[in-house]
Enzyme design. Structure first.
Site, mmCIF file in Angstrom:
data_model
loop_
_atom_site.group_PDB
_atom_site.id
_atom_site.type_symbol
_atom_site.label_atom_id
_atom_site.label_comp_id
_atom_site.label_asym_id
_atom_site.label_seq_id
_atom_site.Cartn_x
_atom_site.Cartn_y
_atom_site.Cartn_z
ATOM 1 N N GLU A 79 -9.951 6.007 5.594
ATOM 2 C CA GLU A 79 -10.859 5.509 4.551
ATOM 3 C C GLU A 79 -10.423 4.155 3.992
ATOM 4 O O GLU A 79 -11.250 3.296 3.678
ATOM 5 C CB GLU A 79 -10.926 6.534 3.406
ATOM 6 C CG GLU A 79 -11.878 6.183 2.282
ATOM 7 C CD GLU A 79 -13.316 6.061 2.756
ATOM 8 O OE1 GLU A 79 -13.911 7.071 3.129
ATOM 9 O OE2 GLU A 79 -13.845 4.920 2.764
ATOM 10 N N LYS A 125 -13.299 -5.229 10.292
ATOM 11 C CA LYS A 125 -13.915 -4.236 9.397
ATOM 12 C C LYS A 125 -15.356 -3.910 9.811
ATOM 13 O O LYS A 125 -15.755 -2.744 9.803
ATOM 14 C CB LYS A 125 -13.863 -4.749 7.952
ATOM 15 C CG LYS A 125 -12.436 -4.759 7.378
ATOM 16 C CD LYS A 125 -12.373 -5.528 6.071
ATOM 17 C CE LYS A 125 -11.005 -5.424 5.417
ATOM 18 N NZ LYS A 125 -10.852 -6.354 4.294
ATOM 19 N N VAL A 163 -11.225 0.000 5.479
ATOM 20 C CA VAL A 163 -12.364 -0.893 5.200
ATOM 21 C C VAL A 163 -12.780 -0.719 3.742
ATOM 22 O O VAL A 163 -12.971 0.416 3.277
ATOM 23 C CB VAL A 163 -13.587 -0.573 6.103
ATOM 24 C CG1 VAL A 163 -14.724 -1.555 5.831
ATOM 25 C CG2 VAL A 163 -13.213 -0.583 7.570
ATOM 26 N N GLU A 193 -2.981 -14.692 1.607
ATOM 27 C CA GLU A 193 -1.641 -14.738 2.200
ATOM 28 C C GLU A 193 -1.211 -16.201 2.329
ATOM 29 O O GLU A 193 -2.042 -17.107 2.328
ATOM 30 C CB GLU A 193 -1.669 -14.149 3.625
ATOM 31 C CG GLU A 193 -2.304 -12.788 3.762
ATOM 32 C CD GLU A 193 -1.423 -11.685 3.230
ATOM 33 O OE1 GLU A 193 -0.205 -11.877 3.166
ATOM 34 O OE2 GLU A 193 -1.981 -10.637 2.858
ATOM 35 N N ASP A 238 -10.486 -10.792 9.669
ATOM 36 C CA ASP A 238 -10.368 -9.562 8.881
ATOM 37 C C ASP A 238 -11.748 -8.896 8.728
ATOM 38 O O ASP A 238 -11.902 -7.697 8.949
ATOM 39 C CB ASP A 238 -9.770 -9.932 7.506
ATOM 40 C CG ASP A 238 -9.684 -8.766 6.548
ATOM 41 O OD1 ASP A 238 -8.692 -8.017 6.632
ATOM 42 O OD2 ASP A 238 -10.601 -8.593 5.718
ATOM 43 N N GLY A 272 -11.188 -1.148 0.962
ATOM 44 C CA GLY A 272 -10.173 -0.740 -0.023
ATOM 45 C C GLY A 272 -10.592 0.509 -0.779
ATOM 46 O O GLY A 272 -10.712 1.594 -0.198
ATOM 47 N N VAL A 286 0.836 -1.211 0.000
ATOM 48 C CA VAL A 286 0.000 0.000 0.000
ATOM 49 C C VAL A 286 0.869 1.259 0.000
ATOM 50 O O VAL A 286 0.603 2.214 -0.745
ATOM 51 C CB VAL A 286 -0.993 0.005 1.198
ATOM 52 C CG1 VAL A 286 -1.866 1.251 1.168
ATOM 53 C CG2 VAL A 286 -1.862 -1.245 1.166
#
Ligand code: HSE
Length: 406
Positions: A124, A200, A127, A185, A196, A129, A12
């Site tokens: 932002e 979120k 959650v 992963e 995950d 993307g 990222v």
């Protein structure tokens, strides 16, 4: 020039650098002064790269640099990300992060520091993307009482379930394809066990209620137990199976869970397939709306981070108080007290046992697959506590899946 520092130059972080470089002219137009990456914190050196000269290894070089306006945290994990972000805010810098674990674990405290220091803490990208769900909840739907926010919030598991549904693959095969394609992963536990998604949905529920929703209180199940026979039943009933992060808000109470659910075709999230994410929001005035798009990946996630930087350039002298997320805690209702219609598979085809099950679950629909020594029922709406007690009495249960059937 608006100067930023990027903490962590992984997927990222390097994406943020790329978005700023690629869309430089546009960003200059939108911000007036333009955005420049002044420093990058990473343990690596990146010899020979065009950003080599920007790399630093000590966070102090960023915190103590008065020319840096915004700290972009893309390291992941909670420590030292928390300490670095806290210190950046305390030093009067704005922060944007893509790090959901940080937001879920320390969001309340970091938002408080940002308010006290009159700077902004935006997240932002944490959650959905590239889906602008946080700004949508906090700004676009600022006039709403939320009734429900439910999403397919994990691209990896959605890809796996889609493969199982459309190609009849089993879980292991679909997971290894997801790993080969770089979606999952090497250690896919956080995705496939639902953790995950849990983090979120906790963030979205905190924003919807304006209070701290603790992700540890959210009942969470993953998709590892879903098998090809479940999908055969689902197909037979014209349903699909999706991993939902589900939250409902009623009379000051929060009902939230993460689990695979059987979804019918009329449901807005039914058609969210492959690695995409979808989030359904229901407000008391709005009714239902749905956001759909790339919920993960380098550039969609980086794009959301850059949008936060642009928002900061427009609010550089003030804390944007549109986030209702305050210090107050909001409990999540015990899963036993929630109500669902359940799909439940039982062993064998013994007529007496089938009658006993039908007697227990009044009005349940029976489902049979050819050639299988088992049967299934779809119950009426019932409380989880009562459902589990009934299953316990009956025995011979293979498994159950909650449903979203009208
Ligand atoms: N592992 C996550 C997913 C990445 O598959 O959606 C984005 O949070």
């Amino acid at each position: 020039m608006f100067n930023i520092a990027i903490l962590g130059f992984g997927t990222v972080g390097s994406g943020v650098y790329e978005v700023i470089k690629e869309n430089n002219t546009l960003l200059k137009k939108k911000t007036g002064e333009g955005i420049a990456v002044k420093k990058i914190l990473d343990i690596r050196e990146f010899p020979g790269s065009e950003w080599e000269s920007l790399v630093v290894h000590d966070i102090k070089e960023i915190i103590e640099d008065n020319d840096i306006d915004v700290v972009v945290e893309t390291m992941g994990g909670t420590s030292p990300a928390f300490e670095f972000v806290r210190d950046a805010l305390l030093s009067g810098k704005h922060v944007t992060t893509s790090n959901k674990a940080l937001v879920a674990a320390h969001g309340t405290e970091l938002l408080k520091i940002a308010r006290e220091k009159n700077v902004n803490f935006f997240f932002e990208a944490s959650v959905g993307g590239g889906i602008p769900i946080i700004r949508t909840i906090t700004e676009s739907y600022a006039g709403e009482h939320f009734k429900e926010i439910t999403g397919i919030l994990n691209g990896t598991t959605n890809y796996i379930l889609t493969k199982m549904d459309t190609e009849g693959e089993d879980f292991e095969k679909a997971l290894s394809t997801a790993q080969e394609l770089g979606y999952a992963e090497r250690n896919p536990e956080a995705d496939v066990e639902g953790y995950d998604t849990c983090i979120k949905i906790a963030i979205l529920a905190s924003l919807a209620t304006g209070k701290e929703v603790n992700f540890e209180e959210i009942h969470t199940e993953g998709i590892t137990k879903i098998d090809t026979t479940d999908f055969e039943y689902a197909k037979h009933m014209k349903l699909s199976i999706k991993l939902f992060g589900d939250s409902k808000f009623e009379d000051g109470k929060v009902f939230a869970f993460v689990a695979p659910v059987m979804v019918e075709r009329d449901h807005p999230l039914y058609m969210v397939n492959d690695v995409f994410n979808g989030i359904m929001v229901e407000g008391n005035m709005l009714g239902k709306s749905m956001l759909y798009g790339s919920g993960a990946g380098k550039l969609p996630t980086a794009s959301a981070v850059v949008a936060d930087i642009v928002a900061i350039t427009k609010n550089k002298d003030k804390n944007v108080a549109t986030f209702g997320w305050g210090d107050e805690k909001q409990n999540v209702v015990d899963m036993n007290e929630t109500s669902h219609k359940y799909f439940v598979r039982f062993k064998g085809r013994d007529a007496k046992f089938i009658d006993k099950c039908k007697e227990t679950f009044k009005n349940a629909k029976e489902v049979y697959l050819d050639g299988k020594d088992e049967f299934a029922l779809v119950t009426d709406l019932m409380k989880e506590r009562d459902f589990l007690a009934a299953l316990n009495n009956l025995g011979d249960v293979i498994k159950y899946i909650r449903t979203k059937i009208a």
